[in-house]
Design a protein around this motif. Structure first.
Motif, mmCIF file in Angstrom:
data_model
loop_
_atom_site.group_PDB
_atom_site.id
_atom_site.type_symbol
_atom_site.label_atom_id
_atom_site.label_comp_id
_atom_site.label_asym_id
_atom_site.label_seq_id
_atom_site.Cartn_x
_atom_site.Cartn_y
_atom_site.Cartn_z
ATOM 1 N N ALA A 90 0.823 -1.207 0.000
ATOM 2 C CA ALA A 90 0.000 0.000 0.000
ATOM 3 C C ALA A 90 0.861 1.262 0.000
ATOM 4 O O ALA A 90 0.537 2.244 -0.680
ATOM 5 N N CYS A 91 1.958 1.246 0.747
ATOM 6 C CA CYS A 91 2.877 2.392 0.777
ATOM 7 C C CYS A 91 3.437 2.670 -0.608
ATOM 8 O O CYS A 91 3.418 3.807 -1.094
ATOM 9 N N LEU A 92 3.902 1.630 -1.266
ATOM 10 C CA LEU A 92 4.464 1.790 -2.609
ATOM 11 C C LEU A 92 3.392 2.228 -3.604
ATOM 12 O O LEU A 92 3.652 3.042 -4.503
ATOM 13 N N GLY A 93 2.162 1.702 -3.439
ATOM 14 C CA GLY A 93 1.087 2.085 -4.333
ATOM 15 C C GLY A 93 0.732 3.560 -4.227
ATOM 16 O O GLY A 93 0.497 4.232 -5.240
ATOM 17 N N LEU A 94 0.701 4.098 -2.997
ATOM 18 C CA LEU A 94 0.406 5.515 -2.829
ATOM 19 C C LEU A 94 1.526 6.396 -3.381
ATOM 20 O O LEU A 94 1.266 7.457 -3.968
ATOM 21 N N LEU A 95 2.770 5.963 -3.196
ATOM 22 C CA LEU A 95 3.884 6.714 -3.785
ATOM 23 C C LEU A 95 3.775 6.762 -5.301
ATOM 24 O O LEU A 95 4.048 7.792 -5.938
ATOM 25 N N TRP A 96 3.357 5.645 -5.879
ATOM 26 C CA TRP A 96 3.188 5.573 -7.330
ATOM 27 C C TRP A 96 2.043 6.490 -7.776
ATOM 28 O O TRP A 96 2.176 7.240 -8.737
ATOM 29 N N LEU A 97 0.910 6.445 -7.074
ATOM 30 C CA LEU A 97 -0.215 7.316 -7.429
ATOM 31 C C LEU A 97 0.131 8.790 -7.266
ATOM 32 O O LEU A 97 -0.395 9.642 -7.986
ATOM 33 N N GLY A 98 1.009 9.099 -6.318
ATOM 34 C CA GLY A 98 1.394 10.481 -6.100
ATOM 35 C C GLY A 98 2.474 10.984 -7.039
ATOM 36 O O GLY A 98 2.801 12.171 -7.027
ATOM 37 N N SER A 99 3.026 10.104 -7.856
ATOM 38 C CA SER A 99 4.066 10.502 -8.809
ATOM 39 C C SER A 99 3.423 11.164 -10.025
ATOM 40 O O SER A 99 2.226 11.008 -10.272
ATOM 41 N N PRO A 100 4.198 11.898 -10.819
ATOM 42 C CA PRO A 100 3.634 12.611 -11.986
ATOM 43 C C PRO A 100 3.311 11.669 -13.144
ATOM 44 O O PRO A 100 3.948 11.676 -14.190
ATOM 45 N N ILE A 101 2.281 10.844 -12.964
ATOM 46 C CA ILE A 101 1.841 9.920 -14.002
ATOM 47 C C ILE A 101 1.043 10.694 -15.050
ATOM 48 O O ILE A 101 0.166 11.478 -14.717
ATOM 49 N N GLN A 102 1.315 10.467 -16.302
ATOM 50 C CA GLN A 102 0.594 11.145 -17.375
ATOM 51 C C GLN A 102 -0.427 10.235 -18.051
ATOM 52 O O GLN A 102 -1.466 10.687 -18.515
ATOM 53 N N SER A 103 -0.153 8.946 -18.122
ATOM 54 C CA SER A 103 -1.011 8.000 -18.820
ATOM 55 C C SER A 103 -2.158 7.543 -17.924
ATOM 56 O O SER A 103 -1.951 7.176 -16.774
ATOM 57 N N VAL A 104 -3.369 7.543 -18.480
ATOM 58 C CA VAL A 104 -4.532 7.048 -17.740
ATOM 59 C C VAL A 104 -4.341 5.574 -17.411
ATOM 60 O O VAL A 104 -4.685 5.109 -16.318
ATOM 61 N N ALA A 105 -3.778 4.825 -18.363
ATOM 62 C CA ALA A 105 -3.554 3.396 -18.139
ATOM 63 C C ALA A 105 -2.634 3.164 -16.950
ATOM 64 O O ALA A 105 -2.877 2.271 -16.125
ATOM 65 N N MET A 106 -1.584 3.983 -16.827
ATOM 66 C CA MET A 106 -0.654 3.804 -15.712
ATOM 67 C C MET A 106 -1.274 4.205 -14.382
ATOM 68 O O MET A 106 -0.921 3.666 -13.327
ATOM 69 N N ILE A 107 -2.218 5.144 -14.413
ATOM 70 C CA ILE A 107 -2.941 5.495 -13.189
ATOM 71 C C ILE A 107 -3.677 4.271 -12.660
ATOM 72 O O ILE A 107 -3.642 3.967 -11.465
ATOM 73 N N PHE A 108 -4.314 3.525 -13.560
ATOM 74 C CA PHE A 108 -5.057 2.344 -13.137
ATOM 75 C C PHE A 108 -4.120 1.211 -12.723
ATOM 76 O O PHE A 108 -4.460 0.420 -11.835
ATOM 77 N N VAL A 109 -2.958 1.144 -13.315
ATOM 78 C CA VAL A 109 -1.973 0.144 -12.876
ATOM 79 C C VAL A 109 -1.518 0.453 -11.451
ATOM 80 O O VAL A 109 -1.436 -0.426 -10.592
ATOM 81 N N ALA A 110 -1.220 1.730 -11.195
ATOM 82 C CA ALA A 110 -0.808 2.129 -9.849
ATOM 83 C C ALA A 110 -1.930 1.904 -8.849
ATOM 84 O O ALA A 110 -1.696 1.462 -7.715
ATOM 85 N N ALA A 111 -3.157 2.195 -9.263
ATOM 86 C CA ALA A 111 -4.308 1.970 -8.387
ATOM 87 C C ALA A 111 -4.497 0.488 -8.094
ATOM 88 O O ALA A 111 -4.908 0.112 -6.988
ATOM 89 N N THR A 112 -4.187 -0.358 -9.070
ATOM 90 C CA THR A 112 -4.266 -1.808 -8.863
ATOM 91 C C THR A 112 -3.280 -2.241 -7.784
ATOM 92 O O THR A 112 -3.611 -3.027 -6.882
ATOM 93 N N PHE A 113 -2.080 -1.727 -7.869
ATOM 94 C CA PHE A 113 -1.043 -2.064 -6.891
ATOM 95 C C PHE A 113 -1.466 -1.609 -5.494
ATOM 96 O O PHE A 113 -1.346 -2.353 -4.520
ATOM 97 N N TYR A 114 -2.000 -0.393 -5.402
ATOM 98 C CA TYR A 114 -2.453 0.133 -4.117
ATOM 99 C C TYR A 114 -3.596 -0.717 -3.560
ATOM 100 O O TYR A 114 -3.639 -1.021 -2.364
ATOM 101 N N SER A 115 -4.523 -1.119 -4.414
ATOM 102 C CA SER A 115 -5.672 -1.917 -3.968
ATOM 103 C C SER A 115 -5.237 -3.273 -3.443
ATOM 104 O O SER A 115 -5.826 -3.790 -2.479
ATOM 105 N N LEU A 116 -4.244 -3.877 -4.061
ATOM 106 C CA LEU A 116 -3.728 -5.150 -3.561
ATOM 107 C C LEU A 116 -3.190 -4.998 -2.146
ATOM 108 O O LEU A 116 -3.257 -5.929 -1.339
#
Length: 522
Positions: free
Chosen positions: A298-324
């Motif tokens: 969850a910690c790594l997932g939030l760091l990923w979501l808080g990073s400057p992601i530009q792609s919508v697809a990558m936002i959902f990948v990061a959200a998947t990691f956080y949800s796990l």
């Protein structure tokens, strides 16, 4: 027997569905409330916090009341109060219109109070439900408590999926189908409440641990255990991370996705699948180890979501990691309470839930909103000082040790609903038609829209990302705490399941975490 248990399970499941629907639709109401009532980020965060404050208070004291008065009376009380909270939502607009005529300076503050207390009353009902349903399900399914608690708590993300899709379709100016009055959307949970009431209120419910044991004082014995006190602190952090982020996810992602409530729907869908189908897996592993690993993910997932992601697809990948990472935290903690402190019945589970919800209501909701507002204002002031002067309120506010001039809520809402392409404003109707923007400010906002709108949106996006990054420190602290518990349990011979007769079993060798007596009709 199975039919009676199944009906109680379904009714209990629906209480969480109703709570999830109310939660998801409320998180999507920020835009309409900014537009209609001029509510700012801090006020919106406080209303979200009220949606947890009552929960935290009532789930603890409700646990005590459950052991004293039984399940049935509290469920009936929650049924009535839940419907009252829906009625209050319909009163907000007529009251606001009256206040604008009679007391315009305090109209926003007054309607804020109505929305705050409606959310608070809603959360009281949530607390009553959870104070009842967690020990109830553990009691009627003693043969596999962990599995059925995970199934039960799949009701929460199921409700958020339903509420989130409903919000995407019908709440706000970007609604997929048509924007309906927000009151109808936010009160839609009442339909599920009525169904649950029809199912459970006529049923006979079993006695609680306190009622069946005849010794009310024993239910408080968990508070003499230092590891249990550590669990309370850790569950408070779980509440901050999981529900605090969920409460703000729609707002924090509003400039990243065409309809930002979709990210809440998606993460809720993942939680639903994991909780509903992975109960046996959770039961077969060391729960403290699972909590430790989940905190790191969850910690790594939030760091990923808080990073400057530009792609919508990558936002959902990061959200998947956080949800796990977050999926198993809440129900597994309840499982640990049941396995280690069965004699405490609903009180132990209620204490954990109270810690989580009080932390969300009093700290996470308001603090995340303050962090987002502060970071947005600081970014806009540094990057576009002239734009900042046009969009910021004149008076500074102070919250959580931060003092700043917030971006005006009505102007921010208008900016978020104005598109700019290739440096030219496409349509400034959102600014011109905003009733809560002073008429004398509109000409400057319209004439500078081509440069102002991108700057405001970028600052808003930056503020949301920073809030997620700062929140990632919370699961990091959780991981340290669970690592300490892992070391502790290893030092005493491993994690054991405690039974009501005072014995113990290895976690992997038992399907009976609570071993409570089940009435013959169940």
């Amino acid at each position: 027997m199975e039919q009676a248990r199944g009906k109680l399970m379904l009714a209990s499941f629906l209480t969480l569905v109703a709570s999830g629907i109310g939660f998801a639709t409320r998180t999507a109401a920020g835009g309409p409330w900014e537009r209609e009532f001029d509510l700012g980020q801090v006020q919106f965060g406080a209303i979200l916090g009220a949606g947890f404050l009552g929960f935290g208070l009532m789930i603890f004291f409700g646990g005590i009341l459950v052991e004293k008065f039984g399940y049935k009376k509290l469920l009936a009380l929650a049924f009535v109060l839940h419907l009252v909270s829906a009625v209050m939502l319909f009163a907000a607009n007529p009251l606001f219109d009256g206040w604008r005529e009679s007391d315009p300076e305090n109209a926003t503050a007054n309607v804020y109070s109505v929305l705050f207390w409606s959310a608070f009353l809603f959360s009281l009902c949530q607390g009553l439900y959870e104070a009842v349903i967690n020990p109830l399900i553990a009691q009627i399914y003693p043969e596999n408590k962990t599995h059925y608690l995970n199934i039960l708590h799949a009701g929460w993300p199921a409700g958020m999926i339903i509420g989130g899709l409903f919000a995407a379709g019908f709440i706000g100016e970007n609604a997929w189908f048509v924007e309906i009055p927000w009151q109808w959307a936010l009160s839609s949970f009442a339909i599920v409440v009525i169904i649950y009431g029809v199912l459970i209120l006529p049923e006979k419910l079993p006695e609680t641990v306190g009622e069946s044991s005849g010794s009310f004082g024993t239910v408080f014995s968990c508070f003499t255990s230092i590891p249990f006190l550590v669990l309370i602190v850790l569950h408070a952090l779980i509440g901050y991370m999981e529900l605090g982020v969920d409460a703000w996810m729609t707002k924090l992602m509003e400039n990243l996705l065409p309809n930002s409530v979709l990210i809440l729907v998606y993460t809720s869908l993942l939680m639903f699948v994991l909780r509903f189908f992975a109960g046996p897996i959770v039961h077969k592993v060391n729960p403290i180890g699972l909590l430790f690993g989940s905190s790191i993910i969850a910690c790594l997932g939030l760091l990923w979501l808080g990073s400057p992601i530009q792609s919508v697809a990558m936002i959902f990948v990061a959200a998947t990691f956080y949800s796990l990472g977050k999926a198993f935290l809440w129900p597994t903690m309840l499982g640990v309470a049941g396995e280690r402190y069965p004699q405490s019945g609903s009180v132990a589970m209620g204490a954990l839930g109270a810690a989580g919800m009080l932390c969300v209501g009093q700290i996470a909701g308001p603090r995340i909103g303050t962090q987002q507002g502060y970071e947005m204002s600081e970014r806009l002031q540094q990057a576009a000082p002239e734009t900042f002067e046009r969009y910021a309120d004149a008076d500074p506010i102070s919250s959580w040790g931060l003092e700043y001039r917030p971006v005006n809520a009505a102007k921010l809402n208008a900016a978020n609903n104005t598109e700019v392409v290739e440096g030219e404003s496409v349509d400034t109707a959102a600014i011109s038609n905003a009733q809560l923007i002073p008429d004398e400010d509109k000409p400057a906002l319209v004439s500078n829209a081509a440069t102002d709108i991108p700057a405001v949106k970028e600052a808003n996006l930056y503020g949301g990302r920073r809030a997620l990054t700062l929140t990632s420190y919370v699961p990091g602290m959780m991981a340290i705490g669970f690592l300490g518990l892992l070391i502790y349990f290893r030092s005493i011979g491993g994690y054991k399941v405690i039974t009501l007769d005072g014995g113990s079993k290895d976690h992997e060798d038992t399907d009976d975490a609570l071993e409570q007596p089940v009435p013959s009709e169940y």
